[in-house]
Design an enzyme around this catalytic site. Structure first.
Site, PDB file in Angstrom:
ATOM      1  N   ARG A  40       0.817  -1.216   0.000  1.00  0.00           N
ATOM      2  CA  ARG A  40       0.000   0.000   0.000  1.00  0.00           C
ATOM      3  C   ARG A  40       0.850   1.265   0.000  1.00  0.00           C
ATOM      4  O   ARG A  40       0.440   2.284  -0.551  1.00  0.00           O
ATOM      5  CB  ARG A  40      -0.941   0.001   1.206  1.00  0.00           C
ATOM      6  CG  ARG A  40      -2.083  -0.962   1.008  1.00  0.00           C
ATOM      7  CD  ARG A  40      -3.039  -0.948   2.159  1.00  0.00           C
ATOM      8  NE  ARG A  40      -4.252  -1.669   1.798  1.00  0.00           N
ATOM      9  CZ  ARG A  40      -5.096  -2.180   2.664  1.00  0.00           C
ATOM     10  NH1 ARG A  40      -4.864  -2.054   3.957  1.00  0.00           N
ATOM     11  NH2 ARG A  40      -6.167  -2.806   2.262  1.00  0.00           N
ATOM     12  N   LYS A 226     -20.735 -16.128   1.256  1.00  0.00           N
ATOM     13  CA  LYS A 226     -22.152 -15.953   1.587  1.00  0.00           C
ATOM     14  C   LYS A 226     -22.957 -15.149   0.585  1.00  0.00           C
ATOM     15  O   LYS A 226     -22.502 -14.140   0.077  1.00  0.00           O
ATOM     16  CB  LYS A 226     -22.253 -15.239   2.935  1.00  0.00           C
ATOM     17  CG  LYS A 226     -21.781 -16.087   4.087  1.00  0.00           C
ATOM     18  CD  LYS A 226     -21.911 -15.293   5.357  1.00  0.00           C
ATOM     19  CE  LYS A 226     -21.643 -16.154   6.569  1.00  0.00           C
ATOM     20  NZ  LYS A 226     -21.635 -15.321   7.784  1.00  0.00           N
ATOM     21  N   GLY A 379     -11.315  -8.495  -1.438  1.00  0.00           N
ATOM     22  CA  GLY A 379     -10.030  -8.785  -0.814  1.00  0.00           C
ATOM     23  C   GLY A 379      -9.553 -10.205  -1.055  1.00  0.00           C
ATOM     24  O   GLY A 379      -8.406 -10.435  -1.467  1.00  0.00           O
ATOM     25  N   GLY A 402     -13.466  -3.658   0.798  1.00  0.00           N
ATOM     26  CA  GLY A 402     -14.817  -3.154   1.091  1.00  0.00           C
ATOM     27  C   GLY A 402     -15.269  -2.102   0.097  1.00  0.00           C
ATOM     28  O   GLY A 402     -16.415  -2.098  -0.349  1.00  0.00           O
TER      29      GLY A 402
HETATM   30  P1  ADP Z   1     -14.013 -11.516  -1.437  1.00  0.00           P
HETATM   31  O1  ADP Z   1     -13.170 -11.072  -0.268  1.00  0.00           O
HETATM   32  O2  ADP Z   1     -13.204 -11.710  -2.679  1.00  0.00           O
HETATM   33  O3  ADP Z   1     -15.197 -10.621  -1.635  1.00  0.00           O
HETATM   34  P2  ADP Z   1     -15.466 -13.418   0.177  1.00  0.00           P
HETATM   35  O4  ADP Z   1     -14.928 -12.771   1.408  1.00  0.00           O
HETATM   36  O5  ADP Z   1     -16.887 -13.231  -0.116  1.00  0.00           O
HETATM   37  O6  ADP Z   1     -14.584 -12.972  -1.085  1.00  0.00           O
HETATM   38  O7  ADP Z   1     -15.248 -14.979   0.249  1.00  0.00           O
HETATM   39  C1  ADP Z   1     -14.010 -15.589   0.370  1.00  0.00           C
HETATM   40  C2  ADP Z   1     -14.111 -16.841   1.170  1.00  0.00           C
HETATM   41  O8  ADP Z   1     -15.129 -17.698   0.683  1.00  0.00           O
HETATM   42  C3  ADP Z   1     -12.829 -17.640   1.122  1.00  0.00           C
HETATM   43  O9  ADP Z   1     -12.227 -17.625   2.391  1.00  0.00           O
HETATM   44  C4  ADP Z   1     -13.284 -19.039   0.722  1.00  0.00           C
HETATM   45  O10 ADP Z   1     -12.662 -20.083   1.450  1.00  0.00           O
HETATM   46  C5  ADP Z   1     -14.757 -19.022   1.023  1.00  0.00           C
HETATM   47  N1  ADP Z   1     -15.488 -20.031   0.246  1.00  0.00           N
HETATM   48  C6  ADP Z   1     -15.492 -20.195  -1.074  1.00  0.00           C
HETATM   49  N2  ADP Z   1     -16.212 -21.280  -1.428  1.00  0.00           N
HETATM   50  C7  ADP Z   1     -16.659 -21.832  -0.287  1.00  0.00           C
HETATM   51  C8  ADP Z   1     -17.452 -22.994   0.026  1.00  0.00           C
HETATM   52  N3  ADP Z   1     -17.907 -23.792  -0.940  1.00  0.00           N
HETATM   53  N4  ADP Z   1     -17.700 -23.250   1.328  1.00  0.00           N
HETATM   54  C9  ADP Z   1     -17.238 -22.440   2.289  1.00  0.00           C
HETATM   55  N5  ADP Z   1     -16.495 -21.333   2.070  1.00  0.00           N
HETATM   56  C10 ADP Z   1     -16.200 -21.036   0.800  1.00  0.00           C
HETATM   57 MG    MG Z   2     -13.443 -11.299   1.887  1.00  0.00          MG
END
Ligand code: ADP
Ligand code: MG
Length: 422
Positions: A40, A226, A379, A402
């Site tokens: 950063r 989620k 992230g 975020g």
């Molecule tokens: P980002 O930060 O890119 O927006 P998220 O925070 O929404 O992504 O999600 C990332 C997390 O989702 C990772 O830690 C990953 O392990 C988890 N994940 C992905 N697929 C599954 C799954 N099938 N079951 C549980 N967790 C999952």
């Molecule tokens: Mg995340």
């Protein structure tokens, strides 16, 4: 939201004092305080160097971590965490703040710039005021952690005004903080001409461009854990994208909503209706919505679990979906091949476990190989792409976790809205 904002190139900065909001919220070693990743700080260099070369005096500022600037509140929080109130002295509170001093950032920044970075002992106190007043063109001053001020996260106009009084112009380059309306990210712009630095400019140009007038077809790949954390993103992109691809943990709530059996997979029962609504909305709008047809499942959430291939709609009761399967990979990578723009947010599976990283890896590879504009937001998605070695193959990896999510949700970002329109 208007993404077309004035930049440092649109104003004359020569001989001016420029308050530059950076994102120096760097990870630090818990024990020693050493900066463990200076990405950063390095990301801020182009704007800083430009300003210094143009003959501006730069007053940089940033937050770092989550200090509690109010002693009583700090005692309350620590007590809630189970600490003995009798041990919570004012000295300990001060030590907790000291740990979040920007002094180590000043040191690293100075090494990277090859010039002295003057460190202020406060944000708008006597030291900052004196040092800002004495600052000469070509010099750089770093204020202390903006969150040492109680008014920062409250967007207190008095603090914003005091910060503005240090300078003639405001430049924001802290994309990671633009979704927060704080004194240093938004409030201050009410008192000074405010423009963007190069980091924010690039985010607005590429991400804003992809949302406002994408090169089509626009394919959005949405995954992660989620549904509930991505509702805004899904909903907004359904209005913009030609194809929406669903993967990751949220796919199982969609599968369940469609009448599937998903075993022990991540499931958000409160969001079943929402998933069906989104499927209906996609139909209505003529948006292709792809759900995984097959899944790599496991008996337990563990790195050593044996991957078992199954139909996404028929996951055995004692298993959970951990990654997309080979047929789905085929279908998803094919969709990427024909795209004009791809926006990716959220890994396709539990990529932290090598046995379940294949779906994420295959999608990342498809993005790396396509001629389409490729944008990574989020992230964990950015971390996955970097970990897999494809970071330099993407058109753009957003620097804000975020902030990039709220961008994709179509929300107005206070730290962008406050800048002058181009
Ligand atoms: P980002 O930060 O890119 O927006 P998220 O925070 O929404 O992504 O999600 C990332 C997390 O989702 C990772 O830690 C990953 O392990 C988890 N994940 C992905 N697929 C599954 C799954 N099938 N079951 C549980 N967790 C999952
Ligand atoms: Mg995340």
């Amino acid at each position: 939201m208007n993404y077309n904002k004035k930049t440092v190139k649109d104003i004359d900065v020569k001989g001016k004092k420029v308050l530059l909001r950076c994102d120096f919220n760097v990870p630090q070693d818990k024990a020693t305080g050493a900066i463990t990743d200076d990405k950063r700080i390095r990301a801020a260099l182009p704007t800083i160097q430009y300003l210094l070369e143009q003959g501006a005096a730069v007053i940089a500022c940033s937050h770092l971590g989550k200090p509690e600037p109010n002693f009583e509140k700090w005692v309350k929080k620590q007590t809630e965490k189970g600490k003995d109130p009798a041990s919570l002295t004012e000295e300990k509170w001060k030590a907790s703040l000291e740990k979040l001093s920007l002094a180590p950032v000043a040191k690293r920044l100075s090494e990277l710039l090859g010039q002295e970075v003057i460190m202020a002992a406060d944000v708008v106190g006597s030291d900052a005021k004196a040092k800002a007043a004495a600052l000469q063109p070509g010099q750089i001053l770093l204020l202390e952690n903006t969150r040492f001020e109680k008014g920062e996260t409250k967007n207190d106009p008095e603090l914003a005004k005091a910060m503005a009084d240090l300078a003639d112009l405001y430049v924001s380059d802290a994309f990671g903080a633009v979704h927060r309306a704080h004194a240093s990210t938004a409030g201050v712009a009410a008192y000074l001409p405010a423009v963007s630095g190069f980091l924010i400019q690039k985010e607005l140009e590429i991400m804003g461009g992809a949302l406002a007038s994408p090169k089509r077809p626009l394919v959005a790949i949405l995954g992660g854990s989620k549904v509930s954390s991505k509702i805004g993103v899904i909903n907004n992109l359904l209005d913009i994208a030609d194809t929406i691809i669903i993967g990751g943990g949220m796919a199982y709530t969609f599968a369940k909503a469609q009448g599937g059996s998903v075993g022990k997979s991540l499931l958000e029962a409160d969001w079943l209706d929402y998933c069906n609504d989104m499927i209906a909305k996609a139909k209505e709008k003529g948006v292709k919505l792809l759900l995984p047809v097959d899944t790599m499942a496991a008996g337990e959430f563990s790195a050593d679990a044996e991957p078992v291939l199954c139909d996404t709609m028929a996951i055995p009761d004692d298993m959970m979906g951990m990654d997309i399967g080979p047929k789905t990979i085929q279908e998803y990578t094919q969709a990427v091949k024909g795209a004009g723009t791809v926006i990716w947010n959220g890994p396709m599976g539990v990529f932290e476990f090598p046995a379940f990283a294949e779906g994420t890896r295959a999608v990342a590879k498809a993005l790396a190989e396509t001629d389409a504009i490729t944008i990574i937001g989020g992230g964990d998605s950015a971390a996955a792409v970097a970990q897999l070695g494809y970071a330099d193959k993407m058109t753009h990896i957003s620097t804000g976790g975020g902030a990039s999510l709220e961008f994709l949700e179509g929300k107005e970002l206070p730290g962008v809205a406050c800048l002058l329109d181009a």
